[in-house]
Write a protein that holds these residues in place. Sequence first.
Motif, short mmCIF file in Angstrom:
data_model
loop_
_atom_site.label_atom_id
_atom_site.label_comp_id
_atom_site.label_asym_id
_atom_site.label_seq_id
_atom_site.Cartn_x
_atom_site.Cartn_y
_atom_site.Cartn_z
N LEU A 100 49.00 2.39 -15.62
CA LEU A 100 47.62 2.65 -15.19
C LEU A 100 47.60 3.37 -13.84
O LEU A 100 46.81 4.32 -13.64
CB LEU A 100 46.85 1.34 -15.09
CG LEU A 100 46.48 0.67 -16.41
CD1 LEU A 100 45.95 -0.73 -16.16
CD2 LEU A 100 45.45 1.49 -17.16
N ALA A 101 48.45 2.95 -12.92
CA ALA A 101 48.51 3.61 -11.61
C ALA A 101 48.97 5.06 -11.75
O ALA A 101 48.46 5.96 -11.07
CB ALA A 101 49.46 2.85 -10.69
N ALA A 102 49.92 5.29 -12.66
CA ALA A 102 50.40 6.66 -12.88
C ALA A 102 49.29 7.52 -13.47
O ALA A 102 49.09 8.67 -13.05
CB ALA A 102 51.60 6.64 -13.83
N GLY A 103 48.57 6.99 -14.44
CA GLY A 103 47.47 7.74 -15.03
C GLY A 103 46.39 8.09 -14.03
O GLY A 103 45.88 9.22 -14.01
N THR A 207 38.88 -0.21 -17.16
CA THR A 207 39.43 -0.08 -18.50
C THR A 207 39.72 -1.46 -19.07
O THR A 207 39.40 -2.48 -18.47
CB THR A 207 40.69 0.81 -18.47
OG1 THR A 207 41.06 1.12 -19.82
CG2 THR A 207 41.84 0.13 -17.75
N GLY A 208 40.33 -1.49 -20.24
CA GLY A 208 40.67 -2.76 -20.88
C GLY A 208 39.68 -3.13 -21.98
O GLY A 208 38.62 -2.52 -22.14
N GLY A 209 40.02 -4.17 -22.72
CA GLY A 209 39.22 -4.57 -23.87
C GLY A 209 37.80 -4.99 -23.54
O GLY A 209 36.92 -4.88 -24.39
N ASP A 210 37.57 -5.49 -22.33
CA ASP A 210 36.23 -5.93 -21.94
C ASP A 210 35.51 -4.92 -21.05
O ASP A 210 34.46 -5.24 -20.48
CB ASP A 210 36.30 -7.29 -21.22
CG ASP A 210 36.67 -8.42 -22.18
OD1 ASP A 210 36.18 -8.40 -23.32
OD2 ASP A 210 37.45 -9.31 -21.79
N PHE A 228 41.93 4.13 -21.33
CA PHE A 228 42.63 4.73 -20.19
C PHE A 228 44.11 4.38 -20.17
O PHE A 228 44.95 5.20 -19.76
CB PHE A 228 41.96 4.31 -18.88
CG PHE A 228 42.46 5.07 -17.68
CD1 PHE A 228 42.11 6.40 -17.50
CD2 PHE A 228 43.27 4.46 -16.74
CE1 PHE A 228 42.56 7.11 -16.40
CE2 PHE A 228 43.73 5.16 -15.64
CZ PHE A 228 43.38 6.49 -15.46
N LEU A 229 44.48 3.18 -20.61
CA LEU A 229 45.90 2.80 -20.60
C LEU A 229 46.70 3.66 -21.57
O LEU A 229 47.79 4.15 -21.23
CB LEU A 229 46.06 1.32 -20.95
CG LEU A 229 47.51 0.81 -21.03
CD1 LEU A 229 48.26 1.05 -19.73
CD2 LEU A 229 47.56 -0.66 -21.40
N LEU A 230 46.18 3.88 -22.77
CA LEU A 230 46.90 4.71 -23.74
C LEU A 230 46.97 6.16 -23.27
O LEU A 230 48.00 6.82 -23.42
CB LEU A 230 46.23 4.62 -25.11
CG LEU A 230 46.38 3.26 -25.80
CD1 LEU A 230 45.46 3.19 -27.01
CD2 LEU A 230 47.83 3.01 -26.21
N GLU A 231 45.89 6.66 -22.70
CA GLU A 231 45.91 8.02 -22.14
C GLU A 231 46.92 8.10 -21.00
O GLU A 231 47.68 9.08 -20.89
CB GLU A 231 44.52 8.40 -21.65
CG GLU A 231 43.50 8.56 -22.77
CD GLU A 231 42.10 8.84 -22.26
OE1 GLU A 231 41.94 8.99 -21.03
OE2 GLU A 231 41.18 8.91 -23.08
#
Length: 244
Positions: A100-103, A207-210, A228-231
């Motif tokens: 996440l930090a990299a994205g 981001t995240g499920g919620d 956002f995590l997958l991206e």
Amino acid sequence: MILTVDIGNTRIKGAVFEQYTLVEFFVFEVEELQKKIENILKKYPKLKYLVVSSVGNLEKAFFLAFESRLKVHFVTHNDAFPFENKYATPKTLGIDRMVLAAGATLQFPGQNRLVIDAGTCVTYDCIDAKDNYLGGAISPGIRLRYESLHNYTAKLPLLTKELPNDFIGDSTVKAIHSGVVNGLVYEIDGFIDEFKAKYSKFIIILTGGDADFLAMRLKNTIFANSNFLLESLNQTFQYTINND
């Protein structure tokens, strides 16, 4: 084409990318994983890479079984990342938080970034405008808050998430919903306010499920993206292969 797979604490998410474009998104349970990946490979025969990020307990051997059909890459602390890790215990920093930090670093250059991942846990990760990862915070997510109230008390019921109509609950059920949901909203807004007071030229990423459930309740302006995590996983992998 790239297939990214994120093994979380409660479920598995995946996405197919054509370079930086998300083609299709998937969510499934662990027992469905082999069948789902087989179906994805049949649907997208041009897939070249399978990129895996995991905080769960799924064995690597499962994914390595696909090595004859595409290249498998597990994101680890040894990969190249586009930020300087200032965490005092860098090897304990979760791979999901690093991705996440990299994205955030790659997608929002030259800004101070706060990434909030509202999943099983709620994580807060701060990356400054000079691309230093500074750390953050970890707290229980919505589901854990509901479960803890039920599991560690004698009579409180186990509820599922529901938006409260008011911060004053006039029944036990409504009081629990208010405490869990409003309590987390106030927490998130508080972290954002602290971040805004310290940094200028910033971006807040939720981001995240919620994420979608919480986004409308927050008083602060945010960039909400549940994928956002997958991206970020796709962006991190492309950064890694270009900087080995």
